[in-house]
Design a protein around this motif. Sequence first.
Motif, PDB file in Angstrom:
ATOM      1  N   PRO A 178       0.804  -1.225   0.000  1.00 35.63           N
ATOM      2  CA  PRO A 178       0.000   0.000   0.000  1.00 35.63           C
ATOM      3  C   PRO A 178       0.840   1.281   0.000  1.00 35.63           C
ATOM      4  O   PRO A 178       0.306   2.371  -0.226  1.00 35.63           O
ATOM      5  CB  PRO A 178      -0.795  -0.110   1.308  1.00 35.63           C
ATOM      6  N   ARG A 179       2.149   1.161   0.265  1.00 34.96           N
ATOM      7  CA  ARG A 179       2.991   2.362   0.301  1.00 34.96           C
ATOM      8  C   ARG A 179       3.458   2.795  -1.086  1.00 34.96           C
ATOM      9  O   ARG A 179       4.043   3.861  -1.252  1.00 34.96           O
ATOM     10  CB  ARG A 179       4.222   2.105   1.179  1.00 34.96           C
ATOM     11  N   ARG A 180       3.210   1.959  -2.107  1.00 33.40           N
ATOM     12  CA  ARG A 180       3.664   2.323  -3.455  1.00 33.40           C
ATOM     13  C   ARG A 180       2.736   3.369  -4.063  1.00 33.40           C
ATOM     14  O   ARG A 180       1.531   3.331  -3.863  1.00 33.40           O
ATOM     15  CB  ARG A 180       3.706   1.081  -4.367  1.00 33.40           C
ATOM     16  N   ASP A 181       3.365   4.280  -4.811  1.00 33.92           N
ATOM     17  CA  ASP A 181       2.642   5.378  -5.441  1.00 33.92           C
ATOM     18  C   ASP A 181       1.789   4.866  -6.612  1.00 33.92           C
ATOM     19  O   ASP A 181       2.314   4.322  -7.584  1.00 33.92           O
ATOM     20  CB  ASP A 181       3.687   6.384  -5.949  1.00 33.92           C
ATOM     21  N   LEU A 182       0.476   5.063  -6.494  1.00 34.43           N
ATOM     22  CA  LEU A 182      -0.454   4.553  -7.507  1.00 34.43           C
ATOM     23  C   LEU A 182      -0.504   5.411  -8.772  1.00 34.43           C
ATOM     24  O   LEU A 182      -1.068   5.010  -9.780  1.00 34.43           O
ATOM     25  CB  LEU A 182      -1.871   4.499  -6.930  1.00 34.43           C
ATOM     26  N   PHE A 189      12.662   4.230  -7.592  1.00 34.01           N
ATOM     27  CA  PHE A 189      11.276   4.219  -8.050  1.00 34.01           C
ATOM     28  C   PHE A 189      10.345   3.684  -6.976  1.00 34.01           C
ATOM     29  O   PHE A 189      10.574   2.603  -6.431  1.00 34.01           O
ATOM     30  CB  PHE A 189      11.187   3.372  -9.326  1.00 34.01           C
ATOM     31  N   ARG A 190       9.277   4.440  -6.684  1.00 30.45           N
ATOM     32  CA  ARG A 190       8.335   4.011  -5.647  1.00 30.45           C
ATOM     33  C   ARG A 190       6.928   3.802  -6.194  1.00 30.45           C
ATOM     34  O   ARG A 190       5.965   3.706  -5.446  1.00 30.45           O
ATOM     35  CB  ARG A 190       8.297   5.047  -4.507  1.00 30.45           C
ATOM     36  N   GLY A 191       6.802   3.787  -7.507  1.00 35.98           N
ATOM     37  CA  GLY A 191       5.484   3.585  -8.108  1.00 35.98           C
ATOM     38  C   GLY A 191       5.212   2.115  -8.372  1.00 35.98           C
ATOM     39  O   GLY A 191       5.779   1.233  -7.739  1.00 35.98           O
ATOM     40  N   LYS A 192       4.309   1.868  -9.299  1.00 36.02           N
ATOM     41  CA  LYS A 192       3.965   0.500  -9.671  1.00 36.02           C
ATOM     42  C   LYS A 192       4.594   0.154 -11.020  1.00 36.02           C
ATOM     43  O   LYS A 192       5.101   1.034 -11.710  1.00 36.02           O
ATOM     44  CB  LYS A 192       2.437   0.372  -9.775  1.00 36.02           C
ATOM     45  N   TYR A 193       4.513  -1.112 -11.380  1.00 31.01           N
ATOM     46  CA  TYR A 193       5.096  -1.566 -12.643  1.00 31.01           C
ATOM     47  C   TYR A 193       4.031  -2.125 -13.574  1.00 31.01           C
ATOM     48  O   TYR A 193       2.929  -2.461 -13.143  1.00 31.01           O
ATOM     49  CB  TYR A 193       6.118  -2.681 -12.386  1.00 31.01           C
ATOM     50  N   HIS A 194       4.424  -2.233 -14.841  1.00 34.19           N
ATOM     51  CA  HIS A 194       3.629  -3.031 -15.772  1.00 34.19           C
ATOM     52  C   HIS A 194       4.602  -3.824 -16.641  1.00 34.19           C
ATOM     53  O   HIS A 194       5.440  -3.240 -17.317  1.00 34.19           O
ATOM     54  CB  HIS A 194       2.718  -2.151 -16.638  1.00 34.19           C
ATOM     55  N   VAL A 195       4.502  -5.138 -16.577  1.00 32.02           N
ATOM     56  CA  VAL A 195       5.409  -6.012 -17.325  1.00 32.02           C
ATOM     57  C   VAL A 195       4.744  -6.428 -18.636  1.00 32.02           C
ATOM     58  O   VAL A 195       3.696  -7.075 -18.633  1.00 32.02           O
ATOM     59  CB  VAL A 195       5.785  -7.265 -16.495  1.00 32.02           C
ATOM     60  N   LEU A 247      -4.916   2.260 -17.216  1.00 31.66           N
ATOM     61  CA  LEU A 247      -4.823   3.714 -17.342  1.00 31.66           C
ATOM     62  C   LEU A 247      -6.196   4.389 -17.429  1.00 31.66           C
ATOM     63  O   LEU A 247      -6.314   5.604 -17.334  1.00 31.66           O
ATOM     64  CB  LEU A 247      -4.001   4.081 -18.585  1.00 31.66           C
ATOM     65  N   MET A 248      -7.235   3.555 -17.599  1.00 34.57           N
ATOM     66  CA  MET A 248      -8.581   4.072 -17.864  1.00 34.57           C
ATOM     67  C   MET A 248      -9.161   4.991 -16.795  1.00 34.57           C
ATOM     68  O   MET A 248      -9.758   6.008 -17.101  1.00 34.57           O
ATOM     69  CB  MET A 248      -9.572   2.923 -18.090  1.00 34.57           C
ATOM     70  N   ASP A 249      -8.994   4.609 -15.509  1.00 36.68           N
ATOM     71  CA  ASP A 249      -9.742   5.333 -14.466  1.00 36.68           C
ATOM     72  C   ASP A 249      -9.106   6.657 -14.028  1.00 36.68           C
ATOM     73  O   ASP A 249      -9.618   7.337 -13.139  1.00 36.68           O
ATOM     74  CB  ASP A 249     -10.017   4.426 -13.257  1.00 36.68           C
ATOM     75  N   GLY A 250      -7.966   7.024 -14.621  1.00 40.49           N
ATOM     76  CA  GLY A 250      -7.394   8.338 -14.345  1.00 40.49           C
ATOM     77  C   GLY A 250      -6.507   8.427 -13.101  1.00 40.49           C
ATOM     78  O   GLY A 250      -5.995   9.493 -12.789  1.00 40.49           O
ATOM     79  N   THR A 251      -6.335   7.318 -12.385  1.00 43.18           N
ATOM     80  CA  THR A 251      -5.462   7.322 -11.201  1.00 43.18           C
ATOM     81  C   THR A 251      -4.008   7.558 -11.602  1.00 43.18           C
ATOM     82  O   THR A 251      -3.265   8.267 -10.930  1.00 43.18           O
ATOM     83  CB  THR A 251      -5.547   5.967 -10.456  1.00 43.18           C
TER      84      THR A 251
END
Length: 199
Positions: free
Chosen positions: A74-78, A99-105, A130-134
Amino acid sequence: MYEGVVQDLIDELGRLPGVGPKSAQRIAFHILQAEPTDVRRLAQALLEVKAKVRFCAICGNVAQEELCNICRDPRRDLSVICVVEEPKDVVAIERTREFRGKYHVLGGAISPIEGVGPDDLRVKELMTRLMDGTVTELIIATDPNLEGEATAAYLARLVSPMGLAVSRLASGLPVGGDLEYADEVTLGRAFEGRRRIDA
Ligand SMILES: [Zn+2]
């Protein structure tokens, strides 16, 4: 060249990436001379990794549960997603601690020569995320080679109507190489100095 099962083992080892015929032979004879308990442990590890490890339902990273430990944290930047080709790239970037965000492989890169197109990669899954704008920032960290660059350009174009900040890792990474071969300092710097792509 060798009899039955020995040759079978050499053939199987030779199919692994980066293992040539000579190395395959060397590993095979190492295994032949090893203690039975050591060999059993190796065989067990191979079987267990296939039985237990799967791919994260959100990001495609390797996971032991439905979600990987990064997606569960939960500490990762969304708001930031870093796009990489393979799970090993996640490990390389995590080592830099930049890097403190999330990844996409993605599961690879676009390669017309090898017949790999966007539909063969986890591009649709990325678009869904990426759809919901977060997510407001996308960092494209595909490998600094031809396929990686082509993939980065494709993604930048694809997401451009969404109004995200899209950046690519800065130069300084060994060109033509693999992200995982860059040392932590170089990769960390490339991260800090990432450049905005205006597609
Ligand atoms: Zn994940």
